[in-house]
Design an enzyme around this catalytic site. Structure first.
Site, PDB file in Angstrom:
ATOM      1  CE  LYS A   7      -3.062 -14.308 -15.513  1.00 31.41           C
ATOM      2  NZ  LYS A   7      -2.542 -14.652 -14.183  1.00 31.41           N
ATOM      3  CG  ASP A  97       4.486 -12.705  -8.530  1.00 28.62           C
ATOM      4  OD1 ASP A  97       5.382 -11.889  -8.188  1.00 28.62           O
ATOM      5  OD2 ASP A  97       3.779 -12.545  -9.546  1.00 28.62           O
TER       6      ASP A  97
END
Length: 125
Positions: A7, A97
């Site tokens: 990432k 989230d």
């Protein structure tokens, strides 16, 4: 020669969150369904988080299955989803989230295990 997930976040990001996310993964390490973090650091102009490679998301699987899951599948997934969220709560964090894109299946010997990812918006409570 092991495959991993990487990432990246620009070091110029207006709201950087990868360092925070890497610290949260360290707090959560060892929990069932929490990806193993291999490394966090800076390379060139990027913040970099390296973790175990995982499989498809629940969103991917739902689309692959024509957006229909059997009751058995829903119950098996829901049981694991609730367990992952409860574990995060035992560490005094809320994810903030929760969505199908942030639940990924494992691969290989973990192919039936559900993993929770993306803690960039998580908050301590």
């Amino acid at each position: 020669g092991e495959e991993v997930a990487v990432k990246l976040e620009s070091q110029k990001a207006r709201h950087p969150q990868l360092l925070y996310e890497s610290k949260l993964y360290k707090i959560l390490q060892g929990g069932v369904g929490i990806p193993h973090i291999r490394w966090y650091g800076q390379e060139k102009d990027y913040n970099v988080l390296v973790m175990d490679l995982l499989g498809p998301s629940l969103e991917d699987l739902f689309n692959f299955c024509s957006r229909r899951f059997t009751m058995k599948t829903v119950l098996m997934l829901a049981d694991q989803m609730i367990s992952r969220i409860e574990y995060v709560h035992t560490k005094n964090f809320i994810h903030r989230d929760i969505k199908p894109d942030n639940f990924l299946m494992g691969i290989g010997r973990h192919c039936n295990k559900l993993f929770l990812i993306d803690f960039g918006l998580a908050k301590k409570y």
